[in-house]
Design a protein around this motif. Structure first.
Motif, PDB file in Angstrom:
ATOM      1  N   THR A  81      79.373  49.820 123.450  1.00 47.08           N
ATOM      2  CA  THR A  81      78.807  50.052 122.119  1.00 47.08           C
ATOM      3  C   THR A  81      78.954  51.528 121.771  1.00 47.08           C
ATOM      4  O   THR A  81      79.304  52.333 122.617  1.00 47.08           O
ATOM      5  N   GLY A  82      78.653  51.847 120.535  1.00 44.18           N
ATOM      6  CA  GLY A  82      78.749  53.234 120.130  1.00 44.18           C
ATOM      7  C   GLY A  82      77.672  53.598 119.138  1.00 44.18           C
ATOM      8  O   GLY A  82      77.613  53.032 118.052  1.00 44.18           O
ATOM      9  N   ILE A  83      76.805  54.512 119.538  1.00 49.34           N
ATOM     10  CA  ILE A  83      75.784  55.015 118.618  1.00 49.34           C
ATOM     11  C   ILE A  83      75.904  56.536 118.521  1.00 49.34           C
ATOM     12  O   ILE A  83      74.915  57.246 118.411  1.00 49.34           O
ATOM     13  N   LEU A  84      77.150  57.003 118.537  1.00 51.58           N
ATOM     14  CA  LEU A  84      77.389  58.444 118.466  1.00 51.58           C
ATOM     15  C   LEU A  84      76.841  59.065 117.181  1.00 51.58           C
ATOM     16  O   LEU A  84      76.408  60.204 117.171  1.00 51.58           O
ATOM     17  N   GLY A  85      76.871  58.300 116.101  1.00 52.83           N
ATOM     18  CA  GLY A  85      76.337  58.803 114.832  1.00 52.83           C
ATOM     19  C   GLY A  85      74.854  59.131 114.918  1.00 52.83           C
ATOM     20  O   GLY A  85      74.372  60.050 114.262  1.00 52.83           O
ATOM     21  N   GLU A  86      74.143  58.360 115.753  1.00 53.31           N
ATOM     22  CA  GLU A  86      72.713  58.602 115.945  1.00 53.31           C
ATOM     23  C   GLU A  86      72.462  59.911 116.694  1.00 53.31           C
ATOM     24  O   GLU A  86      71.365  60.429 116.695  1.00 53.31           O
ATOM     25  N   MET A  87      73.503  60.409 117.361  1.00 53.70           N
ATOM     26  CA  MET A  87      73.407  61.671 118.081  1.00 53.70           C
ATOM     27  C   MET A  87      73.977  62.806 117.233  1.00 53.70           C
ATOM     28  O   MET A  87      73.375  63.867 117.115  1.00 53.70           O
ATOM     29  N   SER A  88      75.144  62.593 116.624  1.00 60.39           N
ATOM     30  CA  SER A  88      75.846  63.688 115.946  1.00 60.39           C
ATOM     31  C   SER A  88      75.170  64.126 114.645  1.00 60.39           C
ATOM     32  O   SER A  88      75.121  65.322 114.359  1.00 60.39           O
ATOM     33  N   LYS A  89      74.650  63.184 113.872  1.00 60.40           N
ATOM     34  CA  LYS A  89      74.013  63.569 112.604  1.00 60.40           C
ATOM     35  C   LYS A  89      72.778  64.445 112.824  1.00 60.40           C
ATOM     36  O   LYS A  89      72.697  65.542 112.253  1.00 60.40           O
ATOM     37  N   PRO A  90      71.817  63.996 113.642  1.00 64.23           N
ATOM     38  CA  PRO A  90      70.645  64.865 113.866  1.00 64.23           C
ATOM     39  C   PRO A  90      71.013  66.213 114.497  1.00 64.23           C
ATOM     40  O   PRO A  90      70.407  67.228 114.175  1.00 64.23           O
ATOM     41  N   LEU A  91      72.029  66.194 115.361  1.00 66.64           N
ATOM     42  CA  LEU A  91      72.478  67.435 115.984  1.00 66.64           C
ATOM     43  C   LEU A  91      73.027  68.384 114.919  1.00 66.64           C
ATOM     44  O   LEU A  91      72.756  69.584 114.935  1.00 66.64           O
ATOM     45  N   SER A  92      73.754  67.849 113.952  1.00 68.56           N
ATOM     46  CA  SER A  92      74.318  68.685 112.881  1.00 68.56           C
ATOM     47  C   SER A  92      73.231  69.224 111.954  1.00 68.56           C
ATOM     48  O   SER A  92      73.435  70.228 111.292  1.00 68.56           O
ATOM     49  N   TRP A  93      72.097  68.562 111.920  1.00 63.55           N
ATOM     50  CA  TRP A  93      70.973  69.031 111.103  1.00 63.55           C
ATOM     51  C   TRP A  93      70.150  70.082 111.832  1.00 63.55           C
ATOM     52  O   TRP A  93      69.211  70.645 111.267  1.00 63.55           O
ATOM     53  N   GLY A  94      70.449  70.308 113.112  1.00 57.53           N
ATOM     54  CA  GLY A  94      69.688  71.284 113.898  1.00 57.53           C
ATOM     55  C   GLY A  94      68.424  70.711 114.511  1.00 57.53           C
ATOM     56  O   GLY A  94      67.523  71.453 114.893  1.00 57.53           O
ATOM     57  N   MET A  95      68.358  69.398 114.625  1.00 60.44           N
ATOM     58  CA  MET A  95      67.188  68.744 115.201  1.00 60.44           C
ATOM     59  C   MET A  95      67.069  69.099 116.696  1.00 60.44           C
ATOM     60  O   MET A  95      68.080  69.148 117.394  1.00 60.44           O
ATOM     61  N   PRO A  96      65.858  69.331 117.194  1.00 62.64           N
ATOM     62  CA  PRO A  96      65.671  69.626 118.620  1.00 62.64           C
ATOM     63  C   PRO A  96      66.127  68.445 119.488  1.00 62.64           C
ATOM     64  O   PRO A  96      66.069  67.294 119.062  1.00 62.64           O
ATOM     65  N   MET A  97      66.556  68.750 120.709  1.00 60.22           N
ATOM     66  CA  MET A  97      67.129  67.718 121.578  1.00 60.22           C
ATOM     67  C   MET A  97      66.143  66.614 121.931  1.00 60.22           C
ATOM     68  O   MET A  97      66.532  65.457 122.052  1.00 60.22           O
ATOM     69  N   ASP A  98      64.857  66.945 122.088  1.00 66.42           N
ATOM     70  CA  ASP A  98      63.896  65.889 122.397  1.00 66.42           C
ATOM     71  C   ASP A  98      63.798  64.880 121.252  1.00 66.42           C
ATOM     72  O   ASP A  98      63.655  63.680 121.470  1.00 66.42           O
ATOM     73  N   LYS A  99      63.951  65.362 120.034  1.00 65.22           N
ATOM     74  CA  LYS A  99      63.912  64.467 118.866  1.00 65.22           C
ATOM     75  C   LYS A  99      65.202  63.641 118.762  1.00 65.22           C
ATOM     76  O   LYS A  99      65.167  62.472 118.392  1.00 65.22           O
ATOM     77  N   VAL A 100      66.333  64.247 119.096  1.00 62.67           N
ATOM     78  CA  VAL A 100      67.606  63.515 119.110  1.00 62.67           C
ATOM     79  C   VAL A 100      67.504  62.381 120.122  1.00 62.67           C
ATOM     80  O   VAL A 100      67.866  61.230 119.837  1.00 62.67           O
ATOM     81  N   CYS A 101      66.980  62.686 121.294  1.00 66.79           N
ATOM     82  CA  CYS A 101      66.840  61.666 122.343  1.00 66.79           C
ATOM     83  C   CYS A 101      65.831  60.596 121.944  1.00 66.79           C
ATOM     84  O   CYS A 101      65.989  59.427 122.295  1.00 66.79           O
ATOM     85  N   GLU A 102      64.818  60.992 121.199  1.00 61.62           N
ATOM     86  CA  GLU A 102      63.840  60.023 120.697  1.00 61.62           C
ATOM     87  C   GLU A 102      64.527  59.023 119.765  1.00 61.62           C
ATOM     88  O   GLU A 102      64.284  57.817 119.845  1.00 61.62           O
ATOM     89  N   LYS A 103      65.408  59.518 118.900  1.00 63.15           N
ATOM     90  CA  LYS A 103      66.156  58.639 117.996  1.00 63.15           C
ATOM     91  C   LYS A 103      67.087  57.716 118.788  1.00 63.15           C
ATOM     92  O   LYS A 103      67.205  56.527 118.488  1.00 63.15           O
TER      93      LYS A 103
END
Length: 171
Positions: A81-103
């Protein structure tokens, strides 16, 4: 704002801060994503496609639990499967890593089930008291094998032989 609204906001803020992921709750994701994020330039962090491409390159080199993490979110060629968008979009917004992992956890809970294996302190451990699987793990961590090993003593001898090569400065 009336008093009831203020109280509701305070209750929700308290719940939100207590449910935020901590490093020990999702250690592989937070650690790997932090290291990955630090490798990116500020320009790269703004482009989701570039983030995803760099992530796949990083995942190609990942081993162990980090490789499994990459597999779960689609960073490997063989990922189902691929949920890279769930990682790359928040990362591009500057979201903290704990929040990216939460998503990411909301999409696939097993992402936060990954834990790093505890390292064995070879300076302070009695190899004779370890299990054969732990002895094999030591050799595997060193990218070494023991094809002629049949008994526990064989693994111990192999490790003792290789110790000076891999523990320089630690002995």
């Amino acid at each position: 704002m009336n008093l009831m609204n203020v109280a509701a906001v305070l209750v929700l803020a308290t719940i939100y801060t207590t449910t935020a992921l901590k490093l020990e709750d999702c250690e592989v994701c937070i650690t790997f994503m932090t290291k990955f994020s630090e490798q990116l330039t500020s320009d790269e962090k703004k482009d989701t496609q570039l983030i995803e491409r760099k992530f796949k390159e990083t995942c190609a080199e990942a081993k162990g639990k980090e490789n499994r993490f990459c597999y779960y979110i689609g960073g490997l060629v063989e990922s189902a499967t691929g949920i890279l968008g769930e990682m790359s979009k928040p990362l591009s917004w500057g979201m903290p890593m704990d929040k990216v992992c939460e998503k990411l956890k909301k999409k696939d809970a097993q992402i936060c089930d990954l834990r790093y294996e505890k390292q064995i302190d070879l300076n302070n451990v009695d190899l004779k008291k370890l299990k054969v699987r732990d002895l094999k793990k030591i050799l595997n961590d060193w990218d070494e094998s023991c094809n002629d090993c049949l008994e526990k003593g064989d693994y111990i001898k192999r490790i003792e032989t290789l110790k000076p090569k891999y523990m320089r400065g630690e002995l």
